[in-house]
Write an enzyme that holds these catalytic residues in place. Sequence first.
Site, PDB file in Angstrom:
ATOM      1  N   ASN A  76       0.821  -1.214   0.000  1.00  0.00           N
ATOM      2  CA  ASN A  76       0.000   0.000   0.000  1.00  0.00           C
ATOM      3  C   ASN A  76       0.852   1.260   0.000  1.00  0.00           C
ATOM      4  O   ASN A  76       0.432   2.308  -0.504  1.00  0.00           O
ATOM      5  CB  ASN A  76      -0.927   0.012   1.212  1.00  0.00           C
ATOM      6  CG  ASN A  76      -2.019  -1.036   1.111  1.00  0.00           C
ATOM      7  OD1 ASN A  76      -2.351  -1.492   0.016  1.00  0.00           O
ATOM      8  ND2 ASN A  76      -2.567  -1.442   2.237  1.00  0.00           N
ATOM      9  N   ASP A 123       2.270   1.252 -10.019  1.00  0.00           N
ATOM     10  CA  ASP A 123       0.968   0.595  -9.924  1.00  0.00           C
ATOM     11  C   ASP A 123       1.090  -0.899 -10.221  1.00  0.00           C
ATOM     12  O   ASP A 123       0.323  -1.707  -9.681  1.00  0.00           O
ATOM     13  CB  ASP A 123       0.004   1.254 -10.913  1.00  0.00           C
ATOM     14  CG  ASP A 123      -1.433   0.808 -10.711  1.00  0.00           C
ATOM     15  OD1 ASP A 123      -1.835   0.637  -9.541  1.00  0.00           O
ATOM     16  OD2 ASP A 123      -2.149   0.614 -11.701  1.00  0.00           O
ATOM     17  N   ASP A 144      -5.565   0.219  -3.859  1.00  0.00           N
ATOM     18  CA  ASP A 144      -5.113   0.294  -5.244  1.00  0.00           C
ATOM     19  C   ASP A 144      -6.199   0.857  -6.156  1.00  0.00           C
ATOM     20  O   ASP A 144      -5.939   1.725  -6.998  1.00  0.00           O
ATOM     21  CB  ASP A 144      -4.698  -1.100  -5.714  1.00  0.00           C
ATOM     22  CG  ASP A 144      -4.264  -1.098  -7.166  1.00  0.00           C
ATOM     23  OD1 ASP A 144      -3.139  -0.655  -7.434  1.00  0.00           O
ATOM     24  OD2 ASP A 144      -5.055  -1.529  -8.022  1.00  0.00           O
ATOM     25  N   HIS A 145      -7.409   0.372  -5.977  1.00  0.00           N
ATOM     26  CA  HIS A 145      -8.504   0.807  -6.836  1.00  0.00           C
ATOM     27  C   HIS A 145      -8.841   2.277  -6.597  1.00  0.00           C
ATOM     28  O   HIS A 145      -9.121   3.023  -7.540  1.00  0.00           O
ATOM     29  CB  HIS A 145      -9.734  -0.072  -6.583  1.00  0.00           C
ATOM     30  CG  HIS A 145     -10.646  -0.159  -7.760  1.00  0.00           C
ATOM     31  ND1 HIS A 145     -10.372  -0.927  -8.869  1.00  0.00           N
ATOM     32  CD2 HIS A 145     -11.841   0.434  -8.007  1.00  0.00           C
ATOM     33  CE1 HIS A 145     -11.355  -0.811  -9.742  1.00  0.00           C
ATOM     34  NE2 HIS A 145     -12.257   0.018  -9.246  1.00  0.00           N
TER      35      HIS A 145
END
Length: 412
Positions: A76, A123, A144-145
């Site tokens: 993260n 990413d 992430d989204h």
Amino acid sequence: LSTHIGMAATRSDCDACRIHSGSDWFGTRYITETGARNVLQYRYSGSDNSFVYRYFCSPLAEVLVQRLVPMWVAPNLITCSGLLPSILAHVTIWWHCPDLLTPCPRWCWALCGVCTFVYQTLDNMDGKQARRTGSSSPLGLMVDHGADALNIVLSSLNVMAMLQVGDSPRDCLLIWLTSATPFYLATWEEFHTGTLYLGVFNGPTDGVLILSASQLLCAVVGDYTAFWAAEALPGLGLSRKACTIAFYLICVAGTVLANFVAVARVCRDWRHFFGAVLLAAPFFCMCLVGGAAWVLASPSGSQAFSRHPRLVFWLLGLLFLKQVVHLQLSHICDEPYRPCSWTMLLPGLLLAVSALVGVYKETWDDELLCWSCALLMAASCLHLCIGAATELAVILDQRVFSISKILSDKQS
């Protein structure tokens, strides 16, 4: 989109419901007791079938993770670090081109192109690091989204500035349409099918690389405004700018069609499919149709766009961000998606009233209203992201930006 793959370790129902013993943020909970149980059973399913991803982006990310990233770095942390170059590029272009019309120095686009590529690489790296450390989880997928959704807002405004369309609300809306729609519908497809499928030519991989190359091209050509305004082909009568937007639209049309076909295949009947389509309606009504009607058809919206075009699309972008995060959270919690909340309905209602008032009162100025709605949505999105991440961390017995506990558990 990176691929956070895995499932949280099995815990008892009592442990799963620890969220109800004090993890609420300012008295609000985003995950129910049933959702907390379902999170522990969540398995990610997805694939990126792009040849560019398979033979370039993925191997590059793998090498960088293995050689440069220590084991203790949380995935993260890599995800959120990836937002830093995107924010840097966005602020740089914003500073030199606040109206989406003023030409930027060539070095700005060189920086922007590099930042776009760095963002995409990071990413891809976060998922590699998650699998490497055994820390894949729904929390990582959620972070992430959300980061990818925020980047959609940043990059779409950069494209508007690159193509110099600040004097055309229609072109700005088309660019916004081609940026937000495929991302939202990919999440919508994943919600119904349980799988995130990215085709052999897709936006997160090929599209981002094309954008990065276009930005670097602006740094190389002498006058990029003249370059985009020039005729694409002799006798065609269309500028490179118009052809680029048309190319985006064609690609998005194919992607959207594939999204609907994939959802239709998993639906039991047409009634079920119609219900699935209705779930996507709030996004189209509020972020696309409503936004277009307000900007193009209402005097107040046209006035707001002419004065602060970035503010208009930041407002639409925050509405988009909140709906995407809610949809993704519903997916990993295996719960019904409820897209309509007062924080999303209130701005739409206020702007609709403003549009009606502006029809009858020419001197009506809703700049303050736009700023108020944007700040309300920013606060609401911040509350959702922090609250949902905190709740997921409690349920999964993890830390958002640290994997020391996971590594120590593996060693023991």
